[in-house]
Design a protein around this motif. Structure first.
Motif, PDB file in Angstrom:
ATOM      1  N   ALA A 113       0.925  -1.203  -0.012  1.00 18.65           N
ATOM      2  CA  ALA A 113       0.195   0.062   0.000  1.00 18.65           C
ATOM      3  C   ALA A 113       0.897   1.093  -0.139  1.00 18.65           C
ATOM      4  CB  ALA A 113      -0.858  -0.059   1.176  1.00 18.65           C
ATOM      5  N   ASP A 114       2.033   1.259   0.805  1.00 14.19           N
ATOM      6  CA  ASP A 114       2.994   2.199   0.849  1.00 14.19           C
ATOM      7  C   ASP A 114       3.415   2.666  -0.559  1.00 14.19           C
ATOM      8  OD1 ASP A 114       2.262   2.940   3.429  1.00 14.19           O
ATOM      9  OD2 ASP A 114       4.036   2.048   4.308  1.00 14.19           O
ATOM     10  N   LEU A 115       3.878   1.926  -1.556  1.00 14.16           N
ATOM     11  CA  LEU A 115       4.418   1.968  -2.444  1.00 14.16           C
ATOM     12  C   LEU A 115       3.488   2.981  -3.382  1.00 14.16           C
ATOM     13  CD1 LEU A 115       5.430  -1.424  -3.992  1.00 14.16           C
ATOM     14  CD2 LEU A 115       6.787   0.334  -3.076  1.00 14.16           C
ATOM     15  N   ARG A 116       2.381   3.064  -3.160  1.00 18.03           N
ATOM     16  CA  ARG A 116       1.366   4.203  -3.808  1.00 18.03           C
ATOM     17  C   ARG A 116       1.208   5.487  -3.136  1.00 18.03           C
ATOM     18  NH1 ARG A 116      -0.880   1.683  -8.398  1.00 18.03           N
ATOM     19  NH2 ARG A 116      -0.629  -0.610  -8.345  1.00 18.03           N
ATOM     20  N   ARG A 117       1.972   5.565  -1.998  1.00 20.93           N
ATOM     21  CA  ARG A 117       2.112   6.824  -1.322  1.00 20.93           C
ATOM     22  C   ARG A 117       2.733   8.122  -2.170  1.00 20.93           C
ATOM     23  NH1 ARG A 117      -1.660   6.306   2.977  1.00 20.93           N
ATOM     24  NH2 ARG A 117      -1.399   4.331   3.869  1.00 20.93           N
ATOM     25  N   ARG A 118       2.461   9.045  -1.649  1.00 20.02           N
ATOM     26  CA  ARG A 118       3.270  10.352  -2.363  1.00 20.02           C
ATOM     27  C   ARG A 118       4.490  10.572  -1.703  1.00 20.02           C
ATOM     28  NH1 ARG A 118      -1.328  15.200  -3.661  1.00 20.02           N
ATOM     29  NH2 ARG A 118      -2.600  13.987  -4.993  1.00 20.02           N
ATOM     30  N   GLY A 119       4.622  10.416  -0.450  1.00 24.26           N
ATOM     31  CA  GLY A 119       5.837  10.664   0.167  1.00 24.26           C
ATOM     32  C   GLY A 119       7.061   9.840  -0.409  1.00 24.26           C
ATOM     33  N   PRO A 120       8.050  10.255  -0.624  1.00 24.71           N
ATOM     34  CA  PRO A 120       9.407   9.457  -1.128  1.00 24.71           C
ATOM     35  C   PRO A 120       9.762   8.732   0.068  1.00 24.71           C
ATOM     36  CG  PRO A 120       9.905  11.702  -0.965  1.00 24.71           C
ATOM     37  CD  PRO A 120       8.562  11.811  -0.754  1.00 24.71           C
ATOM     38  N   VAL A 121       9.763   9.182   1.373  1.00 28.38           N
ATOM     39  CA  VAL A 121      10.492   8.411   2.281  1.00 28.38           C
ATOM     40  C   VAL A 121       9.491   6.961   2.593  1.00 28.38           C
ATOM     41  CG1 VAL A 121      10.901   8.141   4.782  1.00 28.38           C
ATOM     42  CG2 VAL A 121      11.106  10.222   3.504  1.00 28.38           C
ATOM     43  N   ARG A 122       8.280   6.844   2.567  1.00 28.85           N
ATOM     44  CA  ARG A 122       7.490   5.812   2.798  1.00 28.85           C
ATOM     45  C   ARG A 122       7.608   5.065   1.613  1.00 28.85           C
ATOM     46  NH1 ARG A 122       1.743   7.283   5.623  1.00 28.85           N
ATOM     47  NH2 ARG A 122       1.815   4.799   5.785  1.00 28.85           N
ATOM     48  N   LEU A 132      13.746  -7.010   0.403  1.00 25.82           N
ATOM     49  CA  LEU A 132      14.311  -8.020   1.405  1.00 25.82           C
ATOM     50  C   LEU A 132      13.460  -9.167   1.499  1.00 25.82           C
ATOM     51  CD1 LEU A 132      15.576  -5.351   4.146  1.00 25.82           C
ATOM     52  CD2 LEU A 132      16.762  -6.899   2.554  1.00 25.82           C
ATOM     53  N   LEU A 133      12.098  -9.112   1.287  1.00 25.24           N
ATOM     54  CA  LEU A 133      11.271 -10.171   1.398  1.00 25.24           C
ATOM     55  C   LEU A 133      11.049 -10.872  -0.089  1.00 25.24           C
ATOM     56  CD1 LEU A 133       8.400  -8.386   3.325  1.00 25.24           C
ATOM     57  CD2 LEU A 133       9.979 -10.290   4.348  1.00 25.24           C
ATOM     58  N   ARG A 134      11.659 -10.450  -0.896  1.00 24.39           N
ATOM     59  CA  ARG A 134      11.415 -10.859  -2.384  1.00 24.39           C
ATOM     60  C   ARG A 134      10.153 -11.282  -2.522  1.00 24.39           C
ATOM     61  NH1 ARG A 134      16.480 -15.172  -1.315  1.00 24.39           N
ATOM     62  NH2 ARG A 134      18.133 -13.626  -0.742  1.00 24.39           N
ATOM     63  N   HIS A 135       9.363 -10.174  -2.363  1.00 26.77           N
ATOM     64  CA  HIS A 135       8.120 -10.269  -2.754  1.00 26.77           C
ATOM     65  C   HIS A 135       7.586  -9.894  -4.273  1.00 26.77           C
ATOM     66  CE1 HIS A 135       3.882 -10.269  -1.040  1.00 26.77           C
ATOM     67  NE2 HIS A 135       3.665  -9.158  -1.730  1.00 26.77           N
ATOM     68  N   ARG A 136       7.533 -11.156  -4.886  1.00 24.48           N
ATOM     69  CA  ARG A 136       7.407 -11.027  -6.501  1.00 24.48           C
ATOM     70  C   ARG A 136       6.131 -10.157  -6.909  1.00 24.48           C
ATOM     71  NH1 ARG A 136       9.944 -14.470  -9.941  1.00 24.48           N
ATOM     72  NH2 ARG A 136      11.629 -15.590  -9.018  1.00 24.48           N
ATOM     73  N   ALA A 137       5.203 -10.004  -5.951  1.00 23.35           N
ATOM     74  CA  ALA A 137       3.910  -9.337  -6.301  1.00 23.35           C
ATOM     75  C   ALA A 137       4.173  -7.819  -6.626  1.00 23.35           C
ATOM     76  CB  ALA A 137       2.733  -9.654  -5.293  1.00 23.35           C
ATOM     77  N   ALA A 138       5.213  -7.297  -5.772  1.00 27.17           N
ATOM     78  CA  ALA A 138       5.701  -6.040  -5.719  1.00 27.17           C
ATOM     79  C   ALA A 138       6.129  -5.594  -7.008  1.00 27.17           C
ATOM     80  CB  ALA A 138       6.437  -5.609  -4.612  1.00 27.17           C
ATOM     81  N   ALA A 139       6.711  -6.641  -7.698  1.00 24.94           N
ATOM     82  CA  ALA A 139       7.792  -6.032  -9.102  1.00 24.94           C
ATOM     83  C   ALA A 139       7.080  -5.136 -10.012  1.00 24.94           C
ATOM     84  CB  ALA A 139       8.014  -7.399  -9.827  1.00 24.94           C
ATOM     85  N   PRO A 140       5.583  -5.295 -10.532  1.00 29.84           N
ATOM     86  CA  PRO A 140       5.228  -4.398 -11.370  1.00 29.84           C
ATOM     87  C   PRO A 140       5.061  -2.847 -10.986  1.00 29.84           C
ATOM     88  CG  PRO A 140       3.791  -6.329 -11.156  1.00 29.84           C
ATOM     89  CD  PRO A 140       4.693  -6.390 -10.234  1.00 29.84           C
ATOM     90  N   ARG A 141       4.954  -2.876  -9.524  1.00 36.16           N
ATOM     91  CA  ARG A 141       4.784  -1.380  -9.006  1.00 36.16           C
ATOM     92  C   ARG A 141       6.339  -0.898  -8.805  1.00 36.16           C
ATOM     93  NH1 ARG A 141       2.894   3.234  -9.404  1.00 36.16           N
ATOM     94  NH2 ARG A 141       3.251   4.589  -7.691  1.00 36.16           N
ATOM     95  N   LEU A 142       7.266  -1.794  -8.679  1.00 32.31           N
ATOM     96  CA  LEU A 142       8.766  -1.427  -8.642  1.00 32.31           C
ATOM     97  C   LEU A 142       9.238  -0.919  -9.659  1.00 32.31           C
ATOM     98  CD1 LEU A 142       9.939  -4.110  -6.160  1.00 32.31           C
ATOM     99  CD2 LEU A 142       9.526  -1.700  -5.409  1.00 32.31           C
ATOM    100  N   ARG A 143       8.819  -1.657 -10.637  1.00 33.12           N
ATOM    101  CA  ARG A 143       9.158  -1.099 -12.045  1.00 33.12           C
ATOM    102  C   ARG A 143       8.808   0.348 -12.531  1.00 33.12           C
ATOM    103  NH1 ARG A 143       7.823  -6.727 -13.786  1.00 33.12           N
ATOM    104  NH2 ARG A 143       5.874  -6.077 -14.494  1.00 33.12           N
ATOM    105  N   VAL A 144       7.391   0.640 -12.011  1.00 31.94           N
ATOM    106  CA  VAL A 144       7.116   1.871 -12.516  1.00 31.94           C
ATOM    107  C   VAL A 144       8.005   3.036 -11.367  1.00 31.94           C
ATOM    108  CG1 VAL A 144       4.940   3.476 -11.837  1.00 31.94           C
ATOM    109  CG2 VAL A 144       4.736   1.307 -12.626  1.00 31.94           C
ATOM    110  N   LEU A 145       8.239   2.445 -10.447  1.00 33.75           N
ATOM    111  CA  LEU A 145       8.974   3.476  -9.508  1.00 33.75           C
ATOM    112  C   LEU A 145      10.458   3.673 -10.095  1.00 33.75           C
ATOM    113  CD1 LEU A 145       8.080   2.375  -5.865  1.00 33.75           C
ATOM    114  CD2 LEU A 145       7.121   4.283  -6.989  1.00 33.75           C
TER     115      LEU A 145
END
Length: 369
Positions: A113-122, A132-145
């Motif tokens: 949920a925090d990946l979609r926040r506006r603040g860069p720190v969060r 660190l968790l190697r959470h594959r479901a996060a990959a699409p959003r990480l590619r956007v970032l």
């Protein structure tokens, strides 16, 4: 009241204010230190519980997991930084146990949920923990970032994708090297290196990229991850790429790959007329290659007018076996004298010092305390 009196009064007020501010600053620092000490005292038993959880087996493991999962938010906040630091260093069952704990605490869900926040720190913290968790479901959003406006968020997202290790993310990592919001090449290289052999096919697609920086990082990544199947392509980049940085990294990669196919292009790269920086890197790569047949060419470089090239060639000769040592001794004792003799003697002396230290350490180990 005279003007001088007004000035004096003003100075006294300023001095008094400065004293008050100084006292307040000292008090604030003291309060902060005391608060930190309290946090440390409160967190210590929780750290012990965390370590017991990592070392426990069977029913003990389940009991520790339940205890840590049931911690209130304040207690978890005190122990979570330690858990994250351990997660970055362990593997096997200890890592699996920690990942299970983070899942029980809902850390991955909140981080997503925090990946979609506006603040860069969060966003940055969320990307870090998901990596660190190697959470594959996060990959699409990480590619956007990878194209986020904040440079730190982009950097953390690239590292997280490297930790997750899905080769499908390699094209996005290569693409983020250029554009309006690029990621530093060293960060991308580190992420690509984390894929290991599993990423070779995807990484190699960058060999034909139109961007020189992408080609440069690609050849270095293939060298760092042992992509021997692409030695011929890396050698071709060394021979013919129009950009010097690509050729330099290709030379470095050929030294790391260590195959005979790299010998001829590296020997060509050290010839006079090639750029000085390339010649030095290629000479070092020949040393890493360890081919004794490179000794004569490296020996010729001892007399090179460019100090960096000659000194690098001398050190490289130490790594090409007896033929390299013989070449150095001939130069040190021979009639050429001058630069060649000086570089050869310096390399031999450096080797003798290193070997003397190693023998001394081995002798102390054999004798014992």
């Amino acid at each position: 009241m005279t003007g001088r009196g007004i000035v004096n009064d003003g100075l006294q007020v300023l001095a008094g204010s400065a004293v008050v501010l100084l006292v307040l600053l000292v008090c604030v620092r003291a309060v902060r230190r005391e608060r930190e000490r309290r946090r440390e005292r409160a967190a210590e038993p929780l750290r012990v519980l965390l370590l017991e959880f990592l070392c426990a087996e069977g029913d003990e493991d389940a009991g520790s997991l339940r205890a840590l999962s049931a911690l209130d938010d304040r207690s978890w906040a005190a122990v979570e930084p330690t858990a994250r630091a351990i997660l970055a260093k362990v593997s096997g069952q200890a890592r699996a146990s920690l990942v299970g704990l983070f899942e029980q605490r809902g850390v991955a869900t909140r981080a997503m949920a925090d990946l979609r926040r506006r603040g860069p720190v969060r966003k940055g913290r969320a990307a870090e923990v998901l990596g660190l968790l190697r959470h594959r479901a996060a990959a699409p959003r990480l590619r956007v970032l990878l194209s986020d406006a904040d440079s730190e968020v982009r950097t953390v997202a690239a590292r997280a994708l490297g930790h997750i290790g899905d080769p499908a993310d390699v094209p996005d990592l290569l693409a983020c090297l250029h554009g309006p919001h690029p990621v530093p090449p060293a960060v991308v290289l580190q992420a690509l290196t984390a894929f290991g052999a599993a990423g070779h096919d995807q990484i190699a697609t960058g060999l034909d990229d139109a961007e020189p920086l992408v080609r440069a990082v690609t050849v270095e990544a293939l060298g760092a991850t042992g992509g021997v199947g692409w030695t011929t392509s890396v050698a071709a980049a060394l021979r013919a790429d129009p950009h010097l940085e690509v050729r330099i990294r290709a030379a470095r990669a050929l030294g790391a790959l260590g195959t005979p196919a790299g010998l001829e292009p590296l020997l060509h790269a050290v010839r006079p007329g090639q750029p000085e920086s390339l010649r030095a890197v290629a000479a070092r790569a020949l040393g890493r290659l360890g081919a004794s047949c490179a000794a004569p060419r490296l020996g010729e470089l001892l007399d090179d007018p460019v100090h960096r090239v000659a000194a690098t060639a001398a050190r490289a000769l130490l790594h090409v076996g007896p033929a390299g040592r013989d070449e150095l001794r001939r130069a040190a004792d021979g009639a050429r004298g001058g630069r060649a003799a000086a570089h050869a003697r310096a390399a031999l002396a450096e080797a003798a010092i290193g070997e003397g230290g190693a023998h001394s350490a081995a002798g102390r180990a054999a004798v014992g305390p």
